[in-house]
Design a protein around this motif. Structure first.
Motif, mmCIF file in Angstrom:
data_model
loop_
_atom_site.group_PDB
_atom_site.id
_atom_site.type_symbol
_atom_site.label_atom_id
_atom_site.label_comp_id
_atom_site.label_asym_id
_atom_site.label_seq_id
_atom_site.Cartn_x
_atom_site.Cartn_y
_atom_site.Cartn_z
ATOM 1 N N LEU A 148 0.818 -1.204 0.000
ATOM 2 C CA LEU A 148 0.000 0.000 0.000
ATOM 3 C C LEU A 148 0.858 1.263 0.000
ATOM 4 O O LEU A 148 0.487 2.272 -0.588
ATOM 5 N N LYS A 151 2.016 1.752 -3.466
ATOM 6 C CA LYS A 151 0.883 2.146 -4.308
ATOM 7 C C LYS A 151 0.613 3.641 -4.189
ATOM 8 O O LYS A 151 0.308 4.316 -5.171
ATOM 9 N N GLY A 152 0.731 4.179 -2.964
ATOM 10 C CA GLY A 152 0.541 5.612 -2.777
ATOM 11 C C GLY A 152 1.568 6.417 -3.536
ATOM 12 O O GLY A 152 1.241 7.433 -4.170
ATOM 13 N N GLU A 204 -5.682 13.414 6.873
ATOM 14 C CA GLU A 204 -5.340 12.025 7.171
ATOM 15 C C GLU A 204 -4.313 11.940 8.300
ATOM 16 O O GLU A 204 -4.417 11.073 9.177
ATOM 17 N N ASP A 215 -7.505 5.037 6.663
ATOM 18 C CA ASP A 215 -8.524 5.077 5.613
ATOM 19 C C ASP A 215 -8.558 3.807 4.781
ATOM 20 O O ASP A 215 -9.601 3.428 4.260
ATOM 21 N N ARG A 216 -7.412 3.159 4.628
ATOM 22 C CA ARG A 216 -7.358 1.969 3.772
ATOM 23 C C ARG A 216 -7.941 0.729 4.439
ATOM 24 O O ARG A 216 -8.043 -0.331 3.805
ATOM 25 N N ASP A 218 -11.178 -0.942 6.599
ATOM 26 C CA ASP A 218 -12.580 -0.821 6.984
ATOM 27 C C ASP A 218 -12.816 -1.712 8.202
ATOM 28 O O ASP A 218 -12.764 -2.942 8.094
ATOM 29 N N THR A 246 2.408 3.825 7.465
ATOM 30 C CA THR A 246 2.300 2.609 6.663
ATOM 31 C C THR A 246 2.002 1.353 7.469
ATOM 32 O O THR A 246 1.598 0.352 6.904
ATOM 33 N N THR A 248 -0.012 -0.755 10.515
ATOM 34 C CA THR A 248 -1.278 -0.760 11.242
ATOM 35 C C THR A 248 -1.293 -1.888 12.260
ATOM 36 O O THR A 248 -0.785 -2.984 11.988
#
Length: 299
Positions: A148, A151-152, A204, A215-216, A218, A246, A248
């Motif tokens: 991720l 990807k950003g 953010e 946010d990435r 749910d 990056t 979590t």
């Protein structure tokens, strides 16, 4: 009540070479574009240089997060120093917004007092920008499929190539029509784009600094996924929070009657990592649902 905790740490991807090249290319281009903007008096180039500066800041933040993810925690900082990247993001966003206000103010003055700018110079510099941004995006092309963070960076670089394309159109317009007002007009448009990006970055970062769910991720989807796994009767006391921009973390209680909890916890940890990008999970196993008093104790 038996309790078992599963801790799962995923090693960060080695994106050092990609970040080094991307930061180097974009930093060099920002310097060239800023010099060209000052020499030619082009606010469009200066605005695009400011936009590319946000890319360098974003890349550095992402790079720092990747480096800090490898740092060993200490007694004083048991989670490490990943949160420093969140603080840096807030500072970068604030500085960018100040720069946007300055560029828009100068552009407004140019509408009243037009300044002749060499369209050919702007065209050449902006074309170089398209090449730099496209090349930087390609550096993250393969990694962005599974990372991720990468990807950003990829999406940011790809968007910048499009912004440089807008500057090219302004330069062509000036060369064909002589309309110098196109330069401040494009400067304002690019600055507004920067403002939207910076405001989103600030929002953010503030959200993450308050232990908000990234946010990435749910939370509802994660809860539903856990509840569907074999042997899980109940899921409660779920917490998801950021360790950095990056990384979590997750902590949750699950109720199960399964005896082989070690295998179950390993499967859950791997599923959380691969399905939701949650690299650090702490899962407490319970044999019966936690009562109200227990829930208050964990609140």
């Amino acid at each position: 009540m038996p309790e078992t905790h599963a801790h799962h740490h995923a090693p960060p991807a080695d994106l050092g070479p990609a970040f080094r090249w991307a930061v180097g290319l974009n930093t060099a281009y920002v310097i060239v574009e800023a010099i060209a903007g000052f020499l030619t008096g082009s606010l469009a180039l200066l605005a695009d240089a400011a936009h590319n500066l946000t890319d360098v800041a974003g890349l550095l933040i992402a790079w720092a997060a990747a480096v800090l993810a490898n740092r060993v925690a200490t007694r004083a900082h048991s989670w490490g120093l990943g949160r420093a990247t969140i603080m840096a993001a807030m500072l970068n966003a604030f500085a960018i917004l100040i720069g946007v206000v300055w560029v828009i103010w100068e552009a407004a003055q140019r509408f009243q007092t037009p300044v002749e700018v060499p369209g050919l110079t702007i065209l050449i510099v902006a074309l170089v920008g398209i090449g730099v941004n496209t090349g930087s995006a390609l550096l993250f092309m393969r990694a962005q499929k599974d990372d991720l963070n990468a990807k950003g960076a990829f999406l940011h670089m790809a968007a910048d190539a499009a912004v440089s394309g807008a500057v090219v159109l302004a330069a062509i317009g000036i060369m064909l029509t002589g309309w110098t007002w196109l330069d401040p007009a494009v400067a304002m448009a690019v600055s507004l784009l920067i403002a939207v990006t910076a405001a989103g970055l600030f929002r953010e970062a503030l959200h993450l600094s308050l232990d908000g769910v990234p946010d990435r991720v749910d939370l509802g989807e994660v809860t539903a996924w856990l509840a569907r796994q074999e042997g899980i009767r109940d899921v409660h006391d779920m917490h998801i929070w950021p360790l950095s921009t990056t990384r979590t973390a997750l902590a949750v209680h699950v109720v199960t009657e399964m005896q082989d909890t070690d295998a179950m916890l390993q499967d859950l940890a791997e599923g959380l990592e691969h399905g939701f990008g949650i690299a650090h999970s702490t899962i407490q196993v319970e044999r019966e649902p936690c009562g109200a008093s227990c829930l208050r104790a964990h609140a």
